[in-house]
Design a protein around this motif. Structure first.
Motif, PDB file in Angstrom:
ATOM      1  N   LEU A   1     116.107 105.730  43.520  1.00 54.62           N
ATOM      2  CA  LEU A   1     116.169 106.935  44.342  1.00 54.62           C
ATOM      3  C   LEU A   1     115.231 107.976  43.763  1.00 54.62           C
ATOM      4  CD1 LEU A   1     120.083 107.213  44.422  1.00 54.62           C
ATOM      5  CD2 LEU A   1     118.631 105.882  45.979  1.00 54.62           C
ATOM      6  N   VAL A   2     114.843 108.960  44.597  1.00 56.86           N
ATOM      7  CA  VAL A   2     114.025 110.051  44.093  1.00 56.86           C
ATOM      8  C   VAL A   2     114.557 111.384  44.602  1.00 56.86           C
ATOM      9  CG1 VAL A   2     112.299 109.957  45.966  1.00 56.86           C
ATOM     10  CG2 VAL A   2     111.672 110.906  43.734  1.00 56.86           C
ATOM     11  N   TYR A   3     114.544 112.358  43.710  1.00 58.54           N
ATOM     12  CA  TYR A   3     114.931 113.738  43.991  1.00 58.54           C
ATOM     13  C   TYR A   3     113.772 114.639  43.566  1.00 58.54           C
ATOM     14  CZ  TYR A   3     119.530 111.590  44.226  1.00 58.54           C
ATOM     15  OH  TYR A   3     120.584 110.777  44.561  1.00 58.54           O
ATOM     16  N   SER A   4     113.737 115.870  44.095  1.00 54.10           N
ATOM     17  CA  SER A   4     112.674 116.778  43.673  1.00 54.10           C
ATOM     18  C   SER A   4     113.174 118.215  43.642  1.00 54.10           C
ATOM     19  CB  SER A   4     111.459 116.667  44.602  1.00 54.10           C
ATOM     20  OG  SER A   4     111.674 117.353  45.824  1.00 54.10           O
ATOM     21  N   THR A   5     112.435 119.028  42.880  1.00 56.67           N
ATOM     22  CA  THR A   5     112.752 120.442  42.753  1.00 56.67           C
ATOM     23  C   THR A   5     111.463 121.219  42.551  1.00 56.67           C
ATOM     24  OG1 THR A   5     114.032 122.085  41.487  1.00 56.67           O
ATOM     25  CG2 THR A   5     113.060 120.272  40.240  1.00 56.67           C
ATOM     26  N   GLU A   6     111.472 122.490  42.932  1.00 55.68           N
ATOM     27  CA  GLU A   6     110.344 123.354  42.624  1.00 55.68           C
ATOM     28  C   GLU A   6     110.723 124.443  41.646  1.00 55.68           C
ATOM     29  OE1 GLU A   6     108.867 125.114  46.169  1.00 55.68           O
ATOM     30  OE2 GLU A   6     110.713 126.224  46.626  1.00 55.68           O
ATOM     31  N   ASP A   7     112.008 124.472  41.248  1.00 54.23           N
ATOM     32  CA  ASP A   7     112.450 125.526  40.333  1.00 54.23           C
ATOM     33  C   ASP A   7     113.444 125.047  39.273  1.00 54.23           C
ATOM     34  OD1 ASP A   7     114.730 125.076  41.819  1.00 54.23           O
ATOM     35  OD2 ASP A   7     114.802 127.091  42.713  1.00 54.23           O
ATOM     36  N   MET A   8     113.716 123.741  39.199  1.00 48.91           N
ATOM     37  CA  MET A   8     114.668 123.144  38.270  1.00 48.91           C
ATOM     38  C   MET A   8     116.108 123.586  38.533  1.00 48.91           C
ATOM     39  SD  MET A   8     113.244 120.902  36.348  1.00 48.91           S
ATOM     40  CE  MET A   8     114.503 120.653  35.116  1.00 48.91           C
TER      41      MET A   8
END
Length: 337
Positions: free
Chosen positions: A78-85
């Motif tokens: 699976l993959v997750y993402s963030t731009e600010d943690m």
């Protein structure tokens, strides 16, 4: 009348040009909004592998689905993402083991690296009976969200390619691009192997070699900060504990010589295994790992039902890494330099 129509059209055009771009991830599930641990709370996840690309941090994980009495049952990546943690978006599945025609199960640890505009996925699976044992495959995609497809039609590393003490020594690949553009692969369990990749990213440019580092078991993670190369890994010092902890070594080059530097993090709660993933993102460094502390809908965490987590990571002036303590607050609290 024509002048008024032209003016109106120009106004519409200016408004369109000045409008903020549409969020490409709008409508996707959000699994975390405050940066506390664990990052993902609706699924069991393991073996975190961060990738920084295009202003976001992408986090690839294995989907832990072990039942009672099972040690591991990792069914896909699976993959997750963030731009600010803090806020994490769920992009879903990127691949499953049987997408490799020669593999039969086990979505074990992986790492994704971007090279020349494509995303290369180096990962661990169980090979079919033509070469029994764990193997390393390589898949590719034009997007960090996949889908990833087998890039070569066969394993990059098979059990028969190395001289390990058991059939699961070819696991946990970490990929790193050096300053000259060469991409290096490190991997292993009990034995630590490495080799440079060819420019095609699906074969080796030189022979596979071995290197010794203190207490090494598995889960290597290679990175560089300044002029120092770092190799973090899961290891065991039986004089201290018989569960894995995160150790590291440093070197002046990507191939060593490696100097053991000590421990980054102690044992994982409720899990014999621990697995490092390390990244610099927007000027700060982060350590990703897993433990077995999360319970979901009454199902307790365990060795095969782990959860990924993150902490701030800091360096001393001499480049050594300060010990990191696992917390529930995670990156929501900055602990300072």
């Amino acid at each position: 009348m024509l002048r008024q129509a032209l003016a109106a059209s120009a106004a519409v055009l200016l408004m369109a040009c000045g409008a903020p771009p549409e969020d490409p991830f709008a409508g996707l599930p959000v699994v975390n909004t405050d940066g506390t641990n664990p990052i993902v709370r609706d699924k069991f996840t393991a073996d975190p592998a961060p990738l920084v690309h295009d202003g976001r941090l992408w986090l690839y994980v294995g989907h832990d689905e072990a039942g009672e009495g099972e040690m591991f049952n990792i069914t896909g990546w699976l993959v997750y993402s963030t731009e600010d943690m803090r806020t994490w978006v769920d992009h879903g599945s990127v691949m499953k083991p049987t997408d490799f025609s020669w593999a039969i199960r086990d979505a074990w640890a992986s790492e994704v690296i971007e090279k020349d505009g494509r995303f290369w996925f180096y990962t661990t699976v169980e090979h079919d009976d033509t070469d029994h044992g764990k193997a390393i495959g390589v898949a590719v995609s034009d997007s960090p969200t996949g889908p990833f497809v087998d890039a070569r039609g066969s394993a990059l590393v098979k059990n028969s390619d190395t001289d390990g003490p058991h059939w699961w020594d070819d696991i946990d690949p970490t990929a790193f691009e050096d300053d000259d553009g060469t991409v290096w692969l490190y991997w292993g369990n009990a034995h630590l192997y490495y080799a440079p990749l060819a420019p095609d990213m699906i074969s080796f440019a030189d022979e596979i070699r071995r290197v010794e580092v203190d207490h090494f078991v598995e889960g290597p993670w290679l990175f560089k900060r300044g002029e120092i190369y770092y190799l973090a890994y899961a290891g065991i010092d039986e004089t201290e504990h018989d569960w894995e902890q995160i150790y590291y070594a440093t070197a002046p080059t990507v191939t060593g010589p490696w100097t053991f530097r000590g421990k980054i993090m102690g044992i994982a709660e409720n899990s014999f295994t621990i697995h490092p993933g390390i990244a610099e993102f927007k000027g700060d460094w982060y350590l990703f790992y897993h433990n077995g502390a999360l319970s979901i809908d009454g199902v307790e965490g365990a060795l095969g039902r782990r959860s990924v987590r993150a902490e701030h990571m800091y360096f001393n002036e001499d480049g050594t890494i300060r010990p990191v303590v696992a917390t529930d607050e995670g990156v929501s609290v900055a602990r300072g330099e």
